[in-house]
Design a protein around this motif. Structure first.
Motif, PDB file in Angstrom:
ATOM      1  N   GLY A 179       0.786  -1.228   0.000  1.00  0.00           N
ATOM      2  CA  GLY A 179       0.000   0.000   0.000  1.00  0.00           C
ATOM      3  C   GLY A 179       0.816   1.273   0.000  1.00  0.00           C
ATOM      4  N   VAL A 180       2.146   1.175  -0.211  1.00  0.00           N
ATOM      5  CA  VAL A 180       2.971   2.377  -0.352  1.00  0.00           C
ATOM      6  C   VAL A 180       2.601   3.061  -1.664  1.00  0.00           C
ATOM      7  CG1 VAL A 180       5.321   3.271  -0.530  1.00  0.00           C
ATOM      8  CG2 VAL A 180       4.838   1.332   0.982  1.00  0.00           C
ATOM      9  N   ARG A 181       2.453   4.365  -1.635  1.00  0.00           N
ATOM     10  CA  ARG A 181       1.924   5.100  -2.785  1.00  0.00           C
ATOM     11  C   ARG A 181       3.037   5.479  -3.768  1.00  0.00           C
ATOM     12  NH1 ARG A 181      -0.469   7.495   1.798  1.00  0.00           N
ATOM     13  NH2 ARG A 181      -2.688   6.968   2.066  1.00  0.00           N
ATOM     14  N   LEU A 182       3.602   4.488  -4.423  1.00  0.00           N
ATOM     15  CA  LEU A 182       4.647   4.750  -5.412  1.00  0.00           C
ATOM     16  C   LEU A 182       4.027   5.246  -6.706  1.00  0.00           C
ATOM     17  CD1 LEU A 182       7.125   1.724  -5.190  1.00  0.00           C
ATOM     18  CD2 LEU A 182       7.306   3.963  -4.108  1.00  0.00           C
ATOM     19  N   THR A 183       4.648   6.293  -7.277  1.00  0.00           N
ATOM     20  CA  THR A 183       4.177   6.803  -8.564  1.00  0.00           C
ATOM     21  C   THR A 183       5.279   6.883  -9.611  1.00  0.00           C
ATOM     22  OG1 THR A 183       4.525   9.095  -7.841  1.00  0.00           O
ATOM     23  CG2 THR A 183       2.341   8.146  -7.476  1.00  0.00           C
ATOM     24  N   ALA A 184       6.549   6.702  -9.203  1.00  0.00           N
ATOM     25  CA  ALA A 184       7.654   6.793 -10.159  1.00  0.00           C
ATOM     26  C   ALA A 184       8.860   6.049  -9.586  1.00  0.00           C
ATOM     27  CB  ALA A 184       8.024   8.254 -10.435  1.00  0.00           C
ATOM     28  N   LEU A 185       9.743   5.597 -10.500  1.00  0.00           N
ATOM     29  CA  LEU A 185      10.998   4.956 -10.139  1.00  0.00           C
ATOM     30  C   LEU A 185      12.144   5.736 -10.765  1.00  0.00           C
ATOM     31  CD1 LEU A 185      10.017   1.214 -10.804  1.00  0.00           C
ATOM     32  CD2 LEU A 185      10.018   2.414  -8.602  1.00  0.00           C
ATOM     33  N   PHE A 186      13.274   5.800 -10.047  1.00  0.00           N
ATOM     34  CA  PHE A 186      14.454   6.519 -10.533  1.00  0.00           C
ATOM     35  C   PHE A 186      15.656   5.581 -10.481  1.00  0.00           C
ATOM     36  CE2 PHE A 186      11.566   9.628  -8.748  1.00  0.00           C
ATOM     37  CZ  PHE A 186      11.567  10.659  -9.690  1.00  0.00           C
ATOM     38  N   GLY A 187      16.453   5.562 -11.562  1.00  0.00           N
ATOM     39  CA  GLY A 187      17.619   4.700 -11.637  1.00  0.00           C
ATOM     40  C   GLY A 187      18.911   5.481 -11.543  1.00  0.00           C
ATOM     41  N   PRO A 188      19.965   4.887 -10.901  1.00  0.00           N
ATOM     42  CA  PRO A 188      21.283   5.521 -10.772  1.00  0.00           C
ATOM     43  C   PRO A 188      22.213   5.062 -11.889  1.00  0.00           C
ATOM     44  CG  PRO A 188      21.224   3.568  -9.427  1.00  0.00           C
ATOM     45  CD  PRO A 188      19.910   3.606 -10.174  1.00  0.00           C
ATOM     46  N   THR A 239      18.682   9.143 -13.673  1.00  0.00           N
ATOM     47  CA  THR A 239      19.203  10.311 -12.954  1.00  0.00           C
ATOM     48  C   THR A 239      20.710  10.469 -13.085  1.00  0.00           C
ATOM     49  OG1 THR A 239      19.634   9.126 -10.871  1.00  0.00           O
ATOM     50  CG2 THR A 239      17.405   9.980 -11.209  1.00  0.00           C
ATOM     51  N   HIS A 240      21.405   9.504 -13.684  1.00  0.00           N
ATOM     52  CA  HIS A 240      22.865   9.470 -13.590  1.00  0.00           C
ATOM     53  C   HIS A 240      23.520  10.705 -14.216  1.00  0.00           C
ATOM     54  CE1 HIS A 240      26.878   8.036 -13.303  1.00  0.00           C
ATOM     55  NE2 HIS A 240      27.037   7.818 -14.588  1.00  0.00           N
ATOM     56  N   LYS A 241      24.265  11.443 -13.392  1.00  0.00           N
ATOM     57  CA  LYS A 241      25.075  12.598 -13.806  1.00  0.00           C
ATOM     58  C   LYS A 241      24.267  13.740 -14.393  1.00  0.00           C
ATOM     59  CE  LYS A 241      29.311  11.824 -15.332  1.00  0.00           C
ATOM     60  NZ  LYS A 241      30.478  11.294 -16.087  1.00  0.00           N
ATOM     61  N   LEU A 242      22.964  13.793 -14.103  1.00  0.00           N
ATOM     62  CA  LEU A 242      22.191  14.950 -14.547  1.00  0.00           C
ATOM     63  C   LEU A 242      22.587  16.161 -13.719  1.00  0.00           C
ATOM     64  CD1 LEU A 242      18.521  13.669 -15.059  1.00  0.00           C
ATOM     65  CD2 LEU A 242      20.239  14.176 -16.801  1.00  0.00           C
ATOM     66  N   THR A 286      24.481   9.821  -6.027  1.00  0.00           N
ATOM     67  CA  THR A 286      23.120   9.920  -6.561  1.00  0.00           C
ATOM     68  C   THR A 286      22.183  10.394  -5.467  1.00  0.00           C
ATOM     69  OG1 THR A 286      23.445   8.188  -8.233  1.00  0.00           O
ATOM     70  CG2 THR A 286      21.190   8.584  -7.506  1.00  0.00           C
ATOM     71  N   MET A 287      22.318   9.807  -4.278  1.00  0.00           N
ATOM     72  CA  MET A 287      21.515  10.244  -3.133  1.00  0.00           C
ATOM     73  C   MET A 287      21.771  11.716  -2.830  1.00  0.00           C
ATOM     74  SD  MET A 287      21.394   8.679   0.763  1.00  0.00           S
ATOM     75  CE  MET A 287      23.047   9.264   1.218  1.00  0.00           C
ATOM     76  N   TYR A 288      23.038  12.111  -2.815  1.00  0.00           N
ATOM     77  CA  TYR A 288      23.410  13.498  -2.536  1.00  0.00           C
ATOM     78  C   TYR A 288      22.754  14.451  -3.537  1.00  0.00           C
ATOM     79  CZ  TYR A 288      26.646  17.442  -1.642  1.00  0.00           C
ATOM     80  OH  TYR A 288      27.195  18.656  -1.345  1.00  0.00           O
ATOM     81  N   ASP A 289      22.853  14.133  -4.825  1.00  0.00           N
ATOM     82  CA  ASP A 289      22.286  15.000  -5.861  1.00  0.00           C
ATOM     83  C   ASP A 289      20.774  15.093  -5.727  1.00  0.00           C
ATOM     84  OD1 ASP A 289      24.819  15.410  -6.859  1.00  0.00           O
ATOM     85  OD2 ASP A 289      24.596  14.026  -8.547  1.00  0.00           O
ATOM     86  N   LEU A 290      20.127  13.977  -5.412  1.00  0.00           N
ATOM     87  CA  LEU A 290      18.674  13.994  -5.286  1.00  0.00           C
ATOM     88  C   LEU A 290      18.229  14.683  -3.993  1.00  0.00           C
ATOM     89  CD1 LEU A 290      17.892  10.486  -6.741  1.00  0.00           C
ATOM     90  CD2 LEU A 290      16.995  12.652  -7.605  1.00  0.00           C
ATOM     91  N   SER A 305      31.336  13.270  -9.789  1.00  0.00           N
ATOM     92  CA  SER A 305      30.318  12.235  -9.585  1.00  0.00           C
ATOM     93  C   SER A 305      30.841  11.070  -8.761  1.00  0.00           C
ATOM     94  CB  SER A 305      29.797  11.731 -10.933  1.00  0.00           C
ATOM     95  OG  SER A 305      30.831  11.136 -11.679  1.00  0.00           O
ATOM     96  N   VAL A 306      32.165  11.020  -8.496  1.00  0.00           N
ATOM     97  CA  VAL A 306      32.717   9.987  -7.611  1.00  0.00           C
ATOM     98  C   VAL A 306      33.135  10.573  -6.263  1.00  0.00           C
ATOM     99  CG1 VAL A 306      33.399   8.398  -9.443  1.00  0.00           C
ATOM    100  CG2 VAL A 306      34.997  10.181  -8.714  1.00  0.00           C
ATOM    101  N   GLY A 307      32.565  11.717  -5.913  1.00  0.00           N
ATOM    102  CA  GLY A 307      32.829  12.323  -4.610  1.00  0.00           C
ATOM    103  C   GLY A 307      32.414  13.772  -4.595  1.00  0.00           C
ATOM    104  N   ARG A 308      31.454  14.124  -3.728  1.00  0.00           N
ATOM    105  CA  ARG A 308      30.966  15.505  -3.678  1.00  0.00           C
ATOM    106  C   ARG A 308      31.091  16.133  -2.288  1.00  0.00           C
ATOM    107  NH1 ARG A 308      29.075  16.240  -8.564  1.00  0.00           N
ATOM    108  NH2 ARG A 308      27.602  14.834  -9.611  1.00  0.00           N
ATOM    109  N   PHE A 309      31.545  15.366  -1.309  1.00  0.00           N
ATOM    110  CA  PHE A 309      31.563  15.837   0.080  1.00  0.00           C
ATOM    111  C   PHE A 309      32.839  15.303   0.733  1.00  0.00           C
ATOM    112  CE2 PHE A 309      30.425  15.683   4.571  1.00  0.00           C
ATOM    113  CZ  PHE A 309      29.666  16.830   4.756  1.00  0.00           C
TER     114      PHE A 309
END
Length: 367
Positions: A47-56, A85-88, A122-126, A163-167
């Motif tokens: 019953g989780v209300r998923l409406t879209a999927l995103f790929g890394p 989503t990769h490198k957008l 990817t998590m960081y960018d999103l 993209s291999v390190g932002r922090f």
């Protein structure tokens, strides 16, 4: 055998943990429950209300090689739209996320514990996109397969962010994705659905969870263990074992010889021995060409130091083969600064660039 309860398993049992009415799930093949049910299927059934999927990177289905992804499509099991989503860059990513109409982004991807593995970025960018768009962000936490007691390697210099390190993290960062999300400090509505039963000193086998390949060249927990060190060979003209069944455990070049294993074993590095090997990569560097090198055999994971080992291997390769060993620009991004390349090019020993192993600091979620 009891298993660690991941954030995904907890959410499937209690959909209210995510909140929101239109959820977008960021996931890939590692997004499974302990019985290997894919989380999108499990969440919809719960019953989780998923409406879209995103790929890394590597894509939602995990078919793409390094630095590749999969095109936007529709998931054939759930019927949900899938967005790459990769490198957008920021504005392009915001347009994609906003265009889906989601009010909450949910992250459920297994990390491998190395700064230059891309999923946490990817998590960081999103997270940055969610902050700009005013969306909620939920991290479904999973184990760090390297454990959470040791950090190793230098912090990233922000001038070398990519993209291999932002922090500014050490190469072996010793944190879970949920702990990293808290560390990043974005101004947004953030929830971490914590694991139950995970301890920082656990090996992956002790979690009782199935190992699903995080990416096409990360087949086993043994691969993840050596990756923070041998992954640095991606920034050289040595093969890092892509195109073999033991990527990152096999390292070599057409110009290497038996001295490589001999010199490395003579160093007495903690927890590891080196075996003289031949292998022929089927793709990537030196594809179709027999190369000689070493296989790493870790015999004591408690004392093994992957970053120190990787630095030692780079130094020995540069010392033995000065006319053939080449550095690539990518090494600076992997290392997180230009210091390693400069030291190697001068012929100096780079191992003093690696600070002594430490422990994760700051806000931690697990004992």
């Amino acid at each position: 055998m009891a298993h660690v309860r991941t954030g995904a398993e907890r959410l499937s049992a209690d959909p209210a943990l995510a909140g929101g009415s239109r959820l977008g799930l960021v996931t890939n093949p590692t997004g499974v429950l302990p019985d290997l049910t894919p989380t999108p299927d499990a969440f919809l059934a719960a019953g989780v209300r998923l409406t879209a999927l995103f790929g890394p990177e590597h894509g939602l289905r995990g078919t793409a090689q390094a630095d590749g992804s999969e095109a936007d499509t529709v998931d054939d099991r759930t019927g949900l739209p899938v967005y790459d989503t990769h490198k957008l860059p920021g504005e392009a990513l915001d347009r994609v996320v906003a265009g889906t109409g989601v009010d909450t982004l949910v992250f459920d991807i297994a990390d491998v514990g190395a700064r230059f593995y891309t999923y946490v970025w990817t998590m960081y960018d999103l997270m940055a996109s969610a902050a700009r768009l005013g969306l909620r962000f939920v991290v479904l936490d999973r184990p760090n397969p390297l454990g959470g007691t040791v950090t190793e390697g230098p912090l990233l210099d922000p001038a070398f962010a990519s993209s291999v390190g932002r922090f500014p993290l050490p190469i072996r960062h010793g944190r879970t994705a949920g702990e990293l999300a808290l560390l990043f400090g974005f101004d947004l509505d953030l929830t971490v659905v914590e694991m139950a039963g995970w301890r920082r000193d656990m090996t992956y086998a002790e979690t009782g969870l199935p190992w699903v390949m995080p990416s096409v060249n990360m087949p086993t927990p043994d691969t993840a263990l050596v990756y923070p060190g041998t992954g640095l060979f991606e920034g050289t003209n040595f093969s890092e074992g892509r195109g073999t069944t033991r990527p990152f455990e096999l390292v070599g070049a057409p110009y290497a010889d038996a001295r490589l294993a001999s010199e490395l074993n003579a160093l007495g590095l903690p927890g590891v021995r080196f075996r003289d090997v031949w292998f022929t990569p089927t793709f990537h560097k030196h594809a179709g060409v027999p190369v000689r090198g070493v296989q790493l055999h870790v015999h004591d994971r408690e004392t093994f130091r992957p970053v120190l080992t990787g630095l030692s291997m780079l130094h020995v390769a540069r010392t033995l083969y000065p006319d053939d060993f080449r550095l690539l620009e990518f090494l600076d991004h992997l290392w997180g600064s230009g210091t390693l390349a400069g030291r190697l090019e001068s012929g100096a020993d780079p191992r003093d660039l690696c600070p002594p192993p430490g422990r994760p600091a700051g806000r931690l979620l697990y004992a």
